[in-house]
Design a protein around this motif. Structure first.
Motif, PDB file in Angstrom:
ATOM      1  N   ILE A 391       0.846  -1.203   0.000  1.00  0.00           N
ATOM      2  CA  ILE A 391       0.000   0.000   0.000  1.00  0.00           C
ATOM      3  C   ILE A 391       0.880   1.252   0.000  1.00  0.00           C
ATOM      4  O   ILE A 391       0.644   2.207  -0.755  1.00  0.00           O
ATOM      5  N   LYS A 392       1.899   1.267   0.855  1.00  0.00           N
ATOM      6  CA  LYS A 392       2.813   2.419   0.924  1.00  0.00           C
ATOM      7  C   LYS A 392       3.395   2.751  -0.438  1.00  0.00           C
ATOM      8  O   LYS A 392       3.518   3.919  -0.828  1.00  0.00           O
ATOM      9  N   ASN A 393       3.770   1.711  -1.174  1.00  0.00           N
ATOM     10  CA  ASN A 393       4.426   1.902  -2.475  1.00  0.00           C
ATOM     11  C   ASN A 393       3.460   2.404  -3.542  1.00  0.00           C
ATOM     12  O   ASN A 393       3.885   2.750  -4.649  1.00  0.00           O
ATOM     13  N   THR A 394       2.186   2.436  -3.225  1.00  0.00           N
ATOM     14  CA  THR A 394       1.178   2.872  -4.193  1.00  0.00           C
ATOM     15  C   THR A 394       0.934   4.370  -4.134  1.00  0.00           C
ATOM     16  O   THR A 394       0.537   4.987  -5.119  1.00  0.00           O
ATOM     17  N   PHE A 395       1.185   4.982  -2.967  1.00  0.00           N
ATOM     18  CA  PHE A 395       0.836   6.384  -2.762  1.00  0.00           C
ATOM     19  C   PHE A 395       2.069   7.208  -2.381  1.00  0.00           C
ATOM     20  O   PHE A 395       2.988   6.705  -1.732  1.00  0.00           O
ATOM     21  N   ASN A 396       2.058   8.479  -2.778  1.00  0.00           N
ATOM     22  CA  ASN A 396       3.103   9.408  -2.339  1.00  0.00           C
ATOM     23  C   ASN A 396       2.568  10.352  -1.270  1.00  0.00           C
ATOM     24  O   ASN A 396       3.083  11.444  -1.068  1.00  0.00           O
ATOM     25  N   TYR A 397       1.486   9.910  -0.623  1.00  0.00           N
ATOM     26  CA  TYR A 397       0.895  10.656   0.484  1.00  0.00           C
ATOM     27  C   TYR A 397       0.302   9.645   1.466  1.00  0.00           C
ATOM     28  O   TYR A 397       0.264   8.441   1.190  1.00  0.00           O
ATOM     29  N   TYR A 398      -0.162  10.116   2.622  1.00  0.00           N
ATOM     30  CA  TYR A 398      -0.755   9.229   3.615  1.00  0.00           C
ATOM     31  C   TYR A 398      -2.191   8.902   3.187  1.00  0.00           C
ATOM     32  O   TYR A 398      -3.038   9.796   3.129  1.00  0.00           O
ATOM     33  N   PRO A 399      -2.469   7.663   2.873  1.00  0.00           N
ATOM     34  CA  PRO A 399      -3.776   7.315   2.317  1.00  0.00           C
ATOM     35  C   PRO A 399      -4.895   7.255   3.369  1.00  0.00           C
ATOM     36  O   PRO A 399      -4.644   7.070   4.558  1.00  0.00           O
ATOM     37  N   SER A 400      -6.107   7.400   2.879  1.00  0.00           N
ATOM     38  CA  SER A 400      -7.297   7.150   3.702  1.00  0.00           C
ATOM     39  C   SER A 400      -7.651   5.678   3.575  1.00  0.00           C
ATOM     40  O   SER A 400      -7.687   5.121   2.467  1.00  0.00           O
ATOM     41  N   VAL A 401      -7.892   5.014   4.710  1.00  0.00           N
ATOM     42  CA  VAL A 401      -8.145   3.570   4.743  1.00  0.00           C
ATOM     43  C   VAL A 401      -9.477   3.310   5.438  1.00  0.00           C
ATOM     44  O   VAL A 401      -9.751   3.859   6.504  1.00  0.00           O
ATOM     45  N   LEU A 402     -10.288   2.469   4.825  1.00  0.00           N
ATOM     46  CA  LEU A 402     -11.572   2.072   5.406  1.00  0.00           C
ATOM     47  C   LEU A 402     -11.539   0.576   5.688  1.00  0.00           C
ATOM     48  O   LEU A 402     -11.338  -0.235   4.778  1.00  0.00           O
ATOM     49  N   ILE A 403     -11.707   0.195   6.962  1.00  0.00           N
ATOM     50  CA  ILE A 403     -11.738  -1.215   7.344  1.00  0.00           C
ATOM     51  C   ILE A 403     -13.193  -1.650   7.510  1.00  0.00           C
ATOM     52  O   ILE A 403     -13.953  -1.045   8.271  1.00  0.00           O
ATOM     53  N   LEU A 404     -13.562  -2.713   6.806  1.00  0.00           N
ATOM     54  CA  LEU A 404     -14.908  -3.286   6.882  1.00  0.00           C
ATOM     55  C   LEU A 404     -14.775  -4.705   7.434  1.00  0.00           C
ATOM     56  O   LEU A 404     -14.289  -5.596   6.741  1.00  0.00           O
ATOM     57  N   PRO A 405     -15.168  -4.951   8.684  1.00  0.00           N
ATOM     58  CA  PRO A 405     -14.914  -6.254   9.301  1.00  0.00           C
ATOM     59  C   PRO A 405     -15.759  -7.405   8.782  1.00  0.00           C
ATOM     60  O   PRO A 405     -15.416  -8.563   8.991  1.00  0.00           O
ATOM     61  N   ASN A 406     -16.874  -7.096   8.100  1.00  0.00           N
ATOM     62  CA  ASN A 406     -17.752  -8.149   7.554  1.00  0.00           C
ATOM     63  C   ASN A 406     -18.184  -7.761   6.148  1.00  0.00           C
ATOM     64  O   ASN A 406     -19.377  -7.678   5.833  1.00  0.00           O
ATOM     65  N   ALA A 407     -17.209  -7.552   5.282  1.00  0.00           N
ATOM     66  CA  ALA A 407     -17.457  -6.919   3.986  1.00  0.00           C
ATOM     67  C   ALA A 407     -18.345  -7.719   3.050  1.00  0.00           C
ATOM     68  O   ALA A 407     -18.912  -7.171   2.107  1.00  0.00           O
ATOM     69  N   GLU A 408     -18.479  -9.033   3.291  1.00  0.00           N
ATOM     70  CA  GLU A 408     -19.304  -9.850   2.398  1.00  0.00           C
ATOM     71  C   GLU A 408     -20.774  -9.868   2.804  1.00  0.00           C
ATOM     72  O   GLU A 408     -21.613 -10.395   2.063  1.00  0.00           O
ATOM     73  N   VAL A 409     -21.114  -9.273   3.945  1.00  0.00           N
ATOM     74  CA  VAL A 409     -22.526  -9.192   4.349  1.00  0.00           C
ATOM     75  C   VAL A 409     -22.957  -7.786   4.744  1.00  0.00           C
ATOM     76  O   VAL A 409     -24.129  -7.436   4.614  1.00  0.00           O
ATOM     77  N   GLN A 410     -22.044  -6.951   5.237  1.00  0.00           N
ATOM     78  CA  GLN A 410     -22.433  -5.584   5.584  1.00  0.00           C
ATOM     79  C   GLN A 410     -22.488  -4.747   4.317  1.00  0.00           C
ATOM     80  O   GLN A 410     -21.723  -4.946   3.374  1.00  0.00           O
ATOM     81  N   CYS A 411     -23.418  -3.793   4.282  1.00  0.00           N
ATOM     82  CA  CYS A 411     -23.609  -2.955   3.094  1.00  0.00           C
ATOM     83  C   CYS A 411     -23.677  -1.488   3.483  1.00  0.00           C
ATOM     84  O   CYS A 411     -24.054  -1.147   4.610  1.00  0.00           O
ATOM     85  N   ASP A 412     -23.336  -0.649   2.547  1.00  0.00           N
ATOM     86  CA  ASP A 412     -23.539   0.790   2.719  1.00  0.00           C
ATOM     87  C   ASP A 412     -25.023   1.022   3.003  1.00  0.00           C
ATOM     88  O   ASP A 412     -25.883   0.516   2.279  1.00  0.00           O
ATOM     89  N   GLU A 413     -25.333   1.787   4.048  1.00  0.00           N
ATOM     90  CA  GLU A 413     -26.739   2.001   4.398  1.00  0.00           C
ATOM     91  C   GLU A 413     -27.523   2.621   3.244  1.00  0.00           C
ATOM     92  O   GLU A 413     -28.726   2.378   3.088  1.00  0.00           O
ATOM     93  N   LYS A 414     -26.849   3.398   2.393  1.00  0.00           N
ATOM     94  CA  LYS A 414     -27.535   4.021   1.259  1.00  0.00           C
ATOM     95  C   LYS A 414     -28.009   2.974   0.261  1.00  0.00           C
ATOM     96  O   LYS A 414     -29.019   3.157  -0.417  1.00  0.00           O
ATOM     97  N   VAL A 415     -27.282   1.871   0.165  1.00  0.00           N
ATOM     98  CA  VAL A 415     -27.676   0.775  -0.734  1.00  0.00           C
ATOM     99  C   VAL A 415     -28.911   0.063  -0.202  1.00  0.00           C
ATOM    100  O   VAL A 415     -29.887  -0.155  -0.925  1.00  0.00           O
ATOM    101  N   LEU A 416     -28.884  -0.310   1.085  1.00  0.00           N
ATOM    102  CA  LEU A 416     -29.988  -1.085   1.654  1.00  0.00           C
ATOM    103  C   LEU A 416     -31.255  -0.252   1.811  1.00  0.00           C
ATOM    104  O   LEU A 416     -32.367  -0.783   1.711  1.00  0.00           O
ATOM    105  N   LYS A 417     -31.116   1.047   2.040  1.00  0.00           N
ATOM    106  CA  LYS A 417     -32.294   1.903   2.205  1.00  0.00           C
ATOM    107  C   LYS A 417     -32.898   2.325   0.865  1.00  0.00           C
ATOM    108  O   LYS A 417     -34.003   2.861   0.816  1.00  0.00           O
ATOM    109  N   LYS A 418     -32.153   2.061  -0.206  1.00  0.00           N
ATOM    110  CA  LYS A 418     -32.637   2.418  -1.536  1.00  0.00           C
ATOM    111  C   LYS A 418     -33.786   1.527  -1.981  1.00  0.00           C
ATOM    112  O   LYS A 418     -34.649   1.914  -2.764  1.00  0.00           O
ATOM    113  N   PHE A 419     -33.812   0.299  -1.449  1.00  0.00           N
ATOM    114  CA  PHE A 419     -34.811  -0.689  -1.866  1.00  0.00           C
ATOM    115  C   PHE A 419     -35.784  -0.998  -0.735  1.00  0.00           C
ATOM    116  O   PHE A 419     -35.457  -0.871   0.439  1.00  0.00           O
ATOM    117  N   LYS A 420     -36.953  -1.471  -1.115  1.00  0.00           N
ATOM    118  CA  LYS A 420     -37.938  -1.923  -0.141  1.00  0.00           C
ATOM    119  C   LYS A 420     -37.719  -3.403   0.135  1.00  0.00           C
ATOM    120  O   LYS A 420     -37.223  -4.124  -0.694  1.00  0.00           O
TER     121      LYS A 420
END
Length: 420
Positions: A391-420
């Motif tokens: 990751i360090k070798n990819t950026f010439n600045y300090y990157p923003s990192v998002l950790i998702l502990p259950n990425a295969e089942v948790q969803c962005d709330e905007k996605v789940l609230k979009k549908f009934k």
């Protein structure tokens, strides 16, 4: 190493292998956010709630009443690609059956794996509990034979279900409701289609009916108007199930909420709670790095990729943590069976829409049975320090990192609230 100069986080791994919290260490200067789903820390459901669900079910008689006068009982559970801890529910079901007069020799279990590979005694023990495996017959489902035709859905899907299941006059299912990229949510009648369905039944639903949906890259949370899901629900009614028990899962796979009753009605009620439970709040539009941990479905790591890949910046990095000792799941419709040999429903994965895709795993597979992404675009690493360096070798600045502990089942709330 001075630990004061580093940020440390933990994510759950090895769901069926003793469970381990994986430590993730990042440089202090990086902008790291840990975003769990809303239900991540929800506690294990109490025994009183499980008993109440079986005695006061949704849309059906209590389980004991349903069981009275019945001769042969079958309990279908989802397979090892789902983290449902069926052993947390089964003892309460068995108690109701015994009180209704059904003796042990008239009860059997089926692991409903659909078009996944077969499972073994060790798997049955993990899912059902050792006591069940020692005292009751447990069977795999065979989608290529041993299925009985019972009708056809209005969309043309032949309803051919497991013959052992069909032979029983008391039918119970245990599963979990989680967001799903094809059917909106898992759970409900999915225990029947694809769980105990024939190859022909699954093929028609997944390959013919599914194409009647409006064009979309994926269908996470999409229920109303989802033709694939509607067909599954109709097939479930034709096949018949006396009671379905579905649970919601927390970050380590424990059952937090339980819904029991009519196959469709209990599912509908479960989804109302699941929509908030699996929502992830505060997700930014784009980030430099996403660390997508897989736990419930580490053996279907491609789900984390499809769920979150569009949140990574074009010049960014996605890290998928896939600690699956069993490897990626066998799938007889979507899987790979040779260098150039694919199952009938397989589509060649495209290159990621960002700069780097890293798979962090101690269990590397150069060409996974169920492809995660385009193979040549994947960097496999088994040392977290190497991941950080990449990751360090990819950026010439300090990157923003998002950790998702259950990425295969948790969803962005905007996605789940979009549908009934």
């Amino acid at each position: 190493m001075n630990i004061n100069l580093y940020k440390r986080f933990e994510v759950p791994t090895l769901a069926w292998y003793g469970q381990k919290m994986q430590e993730l260490v990042f440089p202090e200067e990086w902008h790291v956010s840990f975003l769990p789903m809303e239900g991540y820390n929800k506690p294990l459901v109490g025994s009183d709630e499980i008993v109440r669900a079986l005695k006061e079910p949704i849309g059906t008689k209590p389980l004991k009443k349903l069981a009275e006068g019945k001769r042969e009982a079958v309990i279908v559970v989802d397979d090892m690609t789902r983290v449902t801890r069926a052993y947390q529910i089964i003892p309460y079901i068995m108690r109701e059956l015994k009180e209704a007069g059904i003796s042990d020799e008239h009860v059997r279990f089926i692991m409903g794996g659909g078009l996944h590979g077969a499972w073994y005694r060790d798997d049955f023990s993990k899912k059902l509990g050792e006591d069940i495996v020692r005292n009751y017959p447990v069977y795999n489902h065979n989608p290529f034979a041993n299925c009985t035709y019972v009708g056809k859905t209005s969309m043309g899907t032949p309803v051919e279900i497991n013959s052992e299941y069909h032979s029983c006059d008391l039918r119970i299912g245990i599963g979990s409701v989680v967001p799903h990229p094809m059917t909106g949510y898992g759970g409900g009648a999915k225990i029947i289609l694809p769980g105990i369905a024939s190859y022909n039944m699954i093929f028609y639903n997944h390959m013919v009916v599914h194409r009647q949906n409006p064009p979309a890259e994926s269908y996470w949370g999409f229920l109303e108007g989802n033709q694939t899901r509607a067909d599954i629900d109709e097939a479930g009614k034709i096949a018949g199930m006396d009671m379905k028990v579905d649970v919601l899962l927390n970050g380590v796979g424990d059952s937090t909420d339980v819904f029991a009753g009519d196959l469709q009605m209990e599912f509908t009620e479960a989804v109302k709670v699941a929509r908030e439970h699996y929502s992830t709040k505060g997700v930014p539009d784009k980030v430099d790095v996403i660390v997508a941990n897989t736990y419930a479905k580490a053996n279907e790591a491609t789900l984390a990729y499809s769920n979150w890949k569009n949140k990574v910046k074009e010049d960014g990095v996605m890290v998928i943590i896939a600690q699956a000792p069993e490897g990626q799941s066998t799938h007889y419709l979507y899987g790979k069976f040779g260098v150039n040999e694919y199952a009938p429903g397989h589509s060649v994965p495209s290159k990621p829409p960002f700069k780097k895709l890293i798979i962090f795993s101690e269990y590397k597979i150069p060409d996974p049975f169920l492809p995660i992404a385009e193979p040549s675009s994947i960097i496999w690493l088994d040392d977290w320090k190497e991941v950080v360096e990449e990751i360090k070798n990819t950026f010439n600045y300090y990157p923003s990192v998002l950790i998702l502990p259950n990425a295969e089942v948790q969803c962005d709330e905007k996605v789940l609230k979009k549908f009934k």
